[in-house]
Scaffold this active site. Sequence first.
Site, PDB file in Angstrom:
ATOM      1  N   LYS A 181      37.404  -6.227 -29.585  1.00 24.63           N
ATOM      2  CA  LYS A 181      36.708  -5.766 -30.781  1.00 24.63           C
ATOM      3  C   LYS A 181      35.276  -5.423 -30.390  1.00 24.63           C
ATOM      4  O   LYS A 181      34.510  -6.279 -29.946  1.00 24.63           O
ATOM      5  CB  LYS A 181      36.724  -6.863 -31.843  1.00 24.63           C
ATOM      6  CG  LYS A 181      35.994  -6.469 -33.107  1.00 24.63           C
ATOM      7  CD  LYS A 181      36.190  -7.500 -34.188  1.00 24.63           C
ATOM      8  CE  LYS A 181      35.416  -7.125 -35.435  1.00 24.63           C
ATOM      9  NZ  LYS A 181      35.551  -8.137 -36.475  1.00 24.63           N
ATOM     10  N   ARG A 193      32.021  -3.567 -44.407  1.00 26.14           N
ATOM     11  CA  ARG A 193      31.042  -4.619 -44.726  1.00 26.14           C
ATOM     12  C   ARG A 193      30.570  -4.463 -46.161  1.00 26.14           C
ATOM     13  O   ARG A 193      30.279  -5.441 -46.841  1.00 26.14           O
ATOM     14  CB  ARG A 193      29.883  -4.584 -43.738  1.00 26.14           C
ATOM     15  CG  ARG A 193      30.341  -5.033 -42.348  1.00 26.14           C
ATOM     16  CD  ARG A 193      29.213  -5.020 -41.324  1.00 26.14           C
ATOM     17  NE  ARG A 193      29.743  -5.250 -39.993  1.00 26.14           N
ATOM     18  CZ  ARG A 193      29.075  -5.053 -38.865  1.00 26.14           C
ATOM     19  NH1 ARG A 193      27.828  -4.607 -38.927  1.00 26.14           N
ATOM     20  NH2 ARG A 193      29.631  -5.284 -37.706  1.00 26.14           N
ATOM     21  N   LYS A 240      25.977  -7.621 -34.381  1.00 25.15           N
ATOM     22  CA  LYS A 240      26.920  -8.638 -33.895  1.00 25.15           C
ATOM     23  C   LYS A 240      27.119  -8.526 -32.382  1.00 25.15           C
ATOM     24  O   LYS A 240      28.157  -8.891 -31.848  1.00 25.15           O
ATOM     25  CB  LYS A 240      28.249  -8.492 -34.645  1.00 25.15           C
ATOM     26  CG  LYS A 240      28.134  -8.681 -36.158  1.00 25.15           C
ATOM     27  CD  LYS A 240      29.478  -8.791 -36.858  1.00 25.15           C
ATOM     28  CE  LYS A 240      29.309  -9.036 -38.356  1.00 25.15           C
ATOM     29  NZ  LYS A 240      30.612  -9.182 -39.057  1.00 25.15           N
ATOM     30  N   GLU A 274      39.329  -9.830 -21.734  1.00 21.24           N
ATOM     31  CA  GLU A 274      39.556 -10.367 -23.084  1.00 21.24           C
ATOM     32  C   GLU A 274      41.048 -10.504 -23.379  1.00 21.24           C
ATOM     33  O   GLU A 274      41.513 -11.526 -23.875  1.00 21.24           O
ATOM     34  CB  GLU A 274      38.907  -9.456 -24.147  1.00 21.24           C
ATOM     35  CG  GLU A 274      37.400  -9.539 -24.245  1.00 21.24           C
ATOM     36  CD  GLU A 274      36.906 -10.809 -24.939  1.00 21.24           C
ATOM     37  OE1 GLU A 274      37.725 -11.664 -25.307  1.00 21.24           O
ATOM     38  OE2 GLU A 274      35.672 -10.946 -25.088  1.00 21.24           O
ATOM     39  N   LYS A 321      40.014  -2.435 -31.487  1.00 21.66           N
ATOM     40  CA  LYS A 321      39.277  -2.033 -32.674  1.00 21.66           C
ATOM     41  C   LYS A 321      37.863  -1.616 -32.299  1.00 21.66           C
ATOM     42  O   LYS A 321      37.240  -2.332 -31.544  1.00 21.66           O
ATOM     43  CB  LYS A 321      39.249  -3.241 -33.604  1.00 21.66           C
ATOM     44  CG  LYS A 321      38.542  -3.041 -34.887  1.00 21.66           C
ATOM     45  CD  LYS A 321      38.597  -4.313 -35.660  1.00 21.66           C
ATOM     46  CE  LYS A 321      37.699  -4.108 -36.855  1.00 21.66           C
ATOM     47  NZ  LYS A 321      37.274  -5.313 -37.433  1.00 21.66           N
ATOM     48  N   SER A 339      37.140   1.256 -41.128  1.00 24.96           N
ATOM     49  CA  SER A 339      36.634   1.839 -42.367  1.00 24.96           C
ATOM     50  C   SER A 339      35.808   3.109 -42.145  1.00 24.96           C
ATOM     51  O   SER A 339      35.938   4.071 -42.904  1.00 24.96           O
ATOM     52  CB  SER A 339      35.814   0.792 -43.110  1.00 24.96           C
ATOM     53  OG  SER A 339      34.771   0.309 -42.272  1.00 24.96           O
ATOM     54  N   TYR A 382      43.660   2.242 -43.668  1.00 25.95           N
ATOM     55  CA  TYR A 382      43.482   2.364 -45.117  1.00 25.95           C
ATOM     56  C   TYR A 382      44.277   3.549 -45.659  1.00 25.95           C
ATOM     57  O   TYR A 382      44.357   3.740 -46.867  1.00 25.95           O
ATOM     58  CB  TYR A 382      41.989   2.484 -45.447  1.00 25.95           C
ATOM     59  CG  TYR A 382      41.200   1.305 -44.895  1.00 25.95           C
ATOM     60  CD1 TYR A 382      41.168   0.099 -45.566  1.00 25.95           C
ATOM     61  CD2 TYR A 382      40.563   1.386 -43.650  1.00 25.95           C
ATOM     62  CE1 TYR A 382      40.496  -1.001 -45.037  1.00 25.95           C
ATOM     63  CE2 TYR A 382      39.883   0.299 -43.113  1.00 25.95           C
ATOM     64  CZ  TYR A 382      39.866  -0.889 -43.805  1.00 25.95           C
ATOM     65  OH  TYR A 382      39.210  -1.975 -43.275  1.00 25.95           O
TER      66      TYR A 382
HETATM   67  C1  PBG Z   1      35.285  -9.253 -39.964  1.00 27.08           C
HETATM   68  C2  PBG Z   1      35.937  -7.918 -39.836  1.00 27.08           C
HETATM   69  C3  PBG Z   1      35.305  -6.673 -39.762  1.00 27.08           C
HETATM   70  C4  PBG Z   1      36.311  -5.729 -39.810  1.00 27.08           C
HETATM   71  C5  PBG Z   1      37.528  -6.406 -39.880  1.00 27.08           C
HETATM   72  N1  PBG Z   1      37.277  -7.765 -39.890  1.00 27.08           N
HETATM   73  C6  PBG Z   1      33.874  -6.294 -39.761  1.00 27.08           C
HETATM   74  C7  PBG Z   1      32.943  -6.802 -38.773  1.00 27.08           C
HETATM   75  O1  PBG Z   1      33.312  -7.368 -37.734  1.00 27.08           O
HETATM   76  O2  PBG Z   1      31.738  -6.689 -39.040  1.00 27.08           O
HETATM   77  C8  PBG Z   1      36.085  -4.245 -39.798  1.00 27.08           C
HETATM   78  C9  PBG Z   1      37.137  -3.451 -40.432  1.00 27.08           C
HETATM   79  C10 PBG Z   1      36.755  -2.059 -40.777  1.00 27.08           C
HETATM   80  O3  PBG Z   1      35.632  -1.580 -40.525  1.00 27.08           O
HETATM   81  O4  PBG Z   1      37.633  -1.397 -41.335  1.00 27.08           O
HETATM   82  N2  PBG Z   1      35.155 -10.010 -38.861  1.00 27.08           N
END
Ligand code: PBG
Length: 331
Positions: free
Chosen positions: A201, A211, A224, A240, A255, A281, A319
């Site tokens: 990720k 978010r 992050k 990982e 991701k 997203s 989505y």
């Molecule tokens: C939370 C999480 C996130 C997403 C899925 N689980 C956001 C992040 O890590 O800040 C992102 C999903 C998306 O953008 O569609 N840990």
Amino acid sequence: MKIIGSYPKTRLRRLRKSKWLRNLISENNISSNDLILPIFIREGKNKIENIKSMPGVFRYTIDKLPTILKLARKYEIPMVALFPYTPNQKKNNLGTEALNPKNLICRGIKLIKNRFPDLGVMCDVALDPYTSHGHDGIIKNNKVDNDETIKILVKQALLQAKMGCDVIAPSDMMDGRVGAIRKALDKNKFYDVSILSYAVKYASNFYGPFRDAVGSKSKLKSDKKTYQMDYRNSSESFREVALDIKEGADMVMVKPGIIYLDIINEIKNKFKIPIIAYQVSGEYSLIKNAINKRILNEESIIESLTSFKRAGANAIVTYFALEIAKKIKNY
Ligand code: PBG
């Protein structure tokens, strides 16, 4: 690889001349089996609320969940992923709402397992929807503390398993959390609860609309990057994945999606484990907005999803799941 044949004896257009022939020899096709539908849930009653940053995606109160779950089942989507929009007054430094057996996620899982038992349910393990600072873990000495966070994540995972969650998906990126969660699940006899680890990720700029959807955007004051991966790296992704497999992951997530197809492909070639891609997203909103403005046409959705399959993903969190599953079924 040697290229065999030459023009004019070989004409590659010959196999493209009609739709049936193209269909016959196509290598990758999206089916509803490939789709995981994310659903946002919120407190209250009788509300299906627009999310401004994600046109066409909504937040559902628990009583309204069946409307979308029925469609998921009708269009044969195997699994949904639940994400909570936690009210501000329930957020704190430690994200304790994550451990409340009556929180949105717990109520959501129960509803699904009571009324839609053959629909898979997956839940994130991470604290960001519940913390007042928007981070995935708890903060100690100005840092997101890995080992203290794991202790809470294990409890969160156990609670979700107890409620009936099928697939536990740690999305927090703490080191060692997969092993700790597997151990706790086994100790409590949840042998059949699987772990889909968000193994790869990246600290991505494409999570913005999500978010906003879970209400952590305005809370998060920094980034992050001390726990999510650096987008300049690829070798790190193999470490990982290797570690998470060793710790007991049943499936791994990559991701974001489309701009990381190289990573999906390399993992596919190096490891034999199901890979789930997350079309996040930001990718969704970009494509959706362009379609709404008639800059792109609707087939661009199928093209984007097919690219994940071509790269080697087994399934895709998207989505677009519902609208694409519907389209496939009506063909
Ligand atoms: C939370 C999480 C996130 C997403 C899925 N689980 C956001 C992040 O890590 O800040 C992102 C999903 C998306 O953008 O569609 N840990």
